[in-house]
Design a protein around this motif. Sequence first.
Motif, PDB file in Angstrom:
ATOM      1  N   PHE A   8      -4.230   7.803   6.312  1.00 17.11           N
ATOM      2  CA  PHE A   8      -3.242   6.766   6.033  1.00 17.11           C
ATOM      3  C   PHE A   8      -2.407   6.429   7.258  1.00 17.11           C
ATOM      4  CE2 PHE A   8       0.339   4.773   3.866  1.00 17.11           C
ATOM      5  CZ  PHE A   8      -0.370   3.925   3.040  1.00 17.11           C
ATOM      6  N   LEU A  17      -7.508  -0.068  -0.601  1.00 15.69           N
ATOM      7  CA  LEU A  17      -7.009  -1.436  -0.699  1.00 15.69           C
ATOM      8  C   LEU A  17      -6.490  -1.927   0.644  1.00 15.69           C
ATOM      9  CD1 LEU A  17      -5.378  -1.135  -4.186  1.00 15.69           C
ATOM     10  CD2 LEU A  17      -7.387  -2.469  -3.575  1.00 15.69           C
ATOM     11  N   LYS A  18      -6.014  -0.991   1.455  1.00 15.82           N
ATOM     12  CA  LYS A  18      -5.561  -1.362   2.795  1.00 15.82           C
ATOM     13  C   LYS A  18      -6.737  -1.887   3.619  1.00 15.82           C
ATOM     14  CE  LYS A  18      -2.387   0.609   6.145  1.00 15.82           C
ATOM     15  NZ  LYS A  18      -1.755   1.833   6.610  1.00 15.82           N
ATOM     16  N   MET A  67      -6.590   5.440  -3.086  1.00 15.50           N
ATOM     17  CA  MET A  67      -6.669   4.038  -3.526  1.00 15.50           C
ATOM     18  C   MET A  67      -5.917   3.132  -2.565  1.00 15.50           C
ATOM     19  SD  MET A  67      -6.882   3.670  -7.538  1.00 15.50           S
ATOM     20  CE  MET A  67      -5.164   3.687  -7.898  1.00 15.50           C
ATOM     21  N   ALA A  68      -4.759   3.625  -2.094  1.00 10.91           N
ATOM     22  CA  ALA A  68      -3.986   2.834  -1.135  1.00 10.91           C
ATOM     23  C   ALA A  68      -4.813   2.582   0.121  1.00 10.91           C
ATOM     24  CB  ALA A  68      -2.680   3.543  -0.785  1.00 10.91           C
ATOM     25  N   CYS A  70       0.835  -1.202   0.000  1.00  9.65           N
ATOM     26  CA  CYS A  70       0.000   0.000   0.000  1.00  9.65           C
ATOM     27  C   CYS A  70       0.871   1.255   0.000  1.00  9.65           C
ATOM     28  CB  CYS A  70      -0.926   0.009   1.212  1.00  9.65           C
ATOM     29  SG  CYS A  70      -2.325  -1.103   1.022  1.00  9.65           S
ATOM     30  N   ASP A 112      -1.445  12.484  -6.828  1.00 12.30           N
ATOM     31  CA  ASP A 112      -0.980  11.951  -5.546  1.00 12.30           C
ATOM     32  C   ASP A 112      -2.160  11.613  -4.631  1.00 12.30           C
ATOM     33  OD1 ASP A 112       1.067  11.397  -3.594  1.00 12.30           O
ATOM     34  OD2 ASP A 112       0.347  13.195  -2.560  1.00 12.30           O
ATOM     35  N   ARG A 156      -3.854   8.408  -5.631  1.00 12.75           N
ATOM     36  CA  ARG A 156      -3.051   7.241  -5.237  1.00 12.75           C
ATOM     37  C   ARG A 156      -3.210   6.963  -3.749  1.00 12.75           C
ATOM     38  NH1 ARG A 156       1.396   9.465  -8.191  1.00 12.75           N
ATOM     39  NH2 ARG A 156       2.374   9.889  -6.190  1.00 12.75           N
ATOM     40  N   LEU A 157      -3.204   8.035  -2.974  1.00 12.10           N
ATOM     41  CA  LEU A 157      -3.352   7.878  -1.524  1.00 12.10           C
ATOM     42  C   LEU A 157      -4.693   7.245  -1.184  1.00 12.10           C
ATOM     43  CD1 LEU A 157      -2.509   8.388   1.392  1.00 12.10           C
ATOM     44  CD2 LEU A 157      -3.484  10.662   1.213  1.00 12.10           C
ATOM     45  N   LEU A 208       2.114   1.697  -3.430  1.00 19.60           N
ATOM     46  CA  LEU A 208       1.044   2.200  -4.301  1.00 19.60           C
ATOM     47  C   LEU A 208       0.911   3.711  -4.115  1.00 19.60           C
ATOM     48  CD1 LEU A 208      -1.446   1.359  -6.146  1.00 19.60           C
ATOM     49  CD2 LEU A 208      -2.779   1.560  -4.072  1.00 19.60           C
ATOM     50  N   HIS A 209       0.953   4.122  -2.862  1.00 20.69           N
ATOM     51  CA  HIS A 209       0.835   5.545  -2.570  1.00 20.69           C
ATOM     52  C   HIS A 209       1.994   6.329  -3.182  1.00 20.69           C
ATOM     53  CE1 HIS A 209       0.979   8.915   0.665  1.00 20.69           C
ATOM     54  NE2 HIS A 209       0.455   9.343  -0.458  1.00 20.69           N
TER      55      HIS A 209
END
Lengths: 323, 201
Positions: free
Chosen positions: B37, B108-109, B104-105, A13, B98, B101-102, A16-17
């Motif tokens: 995050f 998925l986390k 999406m991360a 993850c 950015d 992406r954050l 990915l970030h």
Amino acid sequence: MSKKFKDHIDHLCVLLHNGKIGSNELLRNLISTSKQEKEINNDVSENSIPEESIDDILKELHQMIGLNEVKKIVDEVLAYVDIQQKRKLQGLSAAPLVLHMIFKGNPGTGKTTVARLLGRIFRSKELLEKGHLIEVERADLVGEYIGHTALKVREKVKEAMGGILFIDEAYSLARGGERDFGKEAIDAMVKAMEDHRDKFILILAGYQDEMDNFIEINPGLKSRFPIHIDFQDYNIEELVEIAELMVAERQYTISKSAKAKLFNMLSSKRKRDNKYSGNARLVRNLIERSIRKQAVRLKDKSFCTMEDLVTLKREDFEGGENL
Amino acid sequence: MSHCILLGKPNVGKTSFFLSFMEYLGVNEYTFELTNFNEEISLKTYTLNTAKAHLISSSPFKTKEIYKANLSIPVYKGSADFLFLDTSGLIDGISKDDKVRLSMALTLKNLYTSSIILHMIDTSSVLHNKMSTLSEIDYQINEYGKLTGSYCILASKMDLSTSVAGFKFLEKEFNDTYVIPISSIKKTGFKEVKKFVARNL
């Protein structure tokens, strides 16, 4: 989901970030890991040893008497491992961990005990798969005819995979001159170290002077063993403390005069035998001997109180000087 | 507590469904837990109308954080609690943005810690080429979801005219998965979703 898989996914993850991988790669990974996990869950492994927490093992290490240098180095190695893992998580280059070690010290200074603890520590840190200790000596490695040695070494390395291969009195491999197979054993060992770099840890142990000599004769070895630990001799006070710990473990106590006797015996022994005096091993032998003598003393007594049963008296240590 | 995650491509109507479904379950105060995050948690409270006005938009990537709501569903004579997660949209490949992406991360986390997966696909755009159209990532979610067991597809926007054909296509394409047709505007299919969640708690 087990911790290992969780860490793996967390790492992905972060990647990915950072834009290092795409969503598709992550999902593909997630699918394959959960498939793997399912398979692992399906064949429930009976031989799996329950995981121990790192704190418990470290506590055990810190409870050991003396060994200050060892404790410091273990803390250092653990901090190093932590930071390398964190660096890896951020996508920085992480130096591969080379943890092969050389232990130098007189007999009974705790080399084997520390090696065993290290195995468990590295297992819980996931640096080693199993963390078991295989203890070998010259005779287990050196063969009788040409080609036999490499075979024997390979067999032992195979046994030690995922754990620690501990070679006691390692300097004896270099003994015996040009035509001895000991040299061949060293070569085979070096080869195995390179081939299975992070699968097992090799620890060479032996007396201080002999080990220094051994490393000097084999210059290739020095660079391959980044960690050297000196095991100092215990002083007499420490030895008595160890004795107290040992009897407490066995649910005995030592009377005051017995302790004085023990102190005397240890110091006279140290004077006489110097570095071969045996350190903690001598203490263990003395304790075990006194426990036997106490049993003999109590055998004919018709009634034993609790105190009788747990106390080791001065007379139980009588005659221990000759041990 | 079981986690029930709602995910899919951007703009398929996840947040609309999320809010309408909460309304359907009789929630009148909307308190969400937001987790970023670094796993710091903050709380936000809305009324239904402000929530709808604030959180739903016709442009993609409106939702950038994970919205978590504590819900309970009647099961037999009692009720069971679960944590309902609304996530931001997933797209193929590596995004240039950015923030995307954050988010999406983050999604998925949360995916692999969830036990119930509701995968939303927009039926109205299946046969078109839009951002919300079916793509590789949907097939991957499908493959992952089938491994976990409690997984179903929500075929959304069934109130639109092009949707029936799209729904038929989905049923055929994912013939080994339970597909529930829903419409957040007409509030159809909610009963089935409720049943599905209750069954898997």
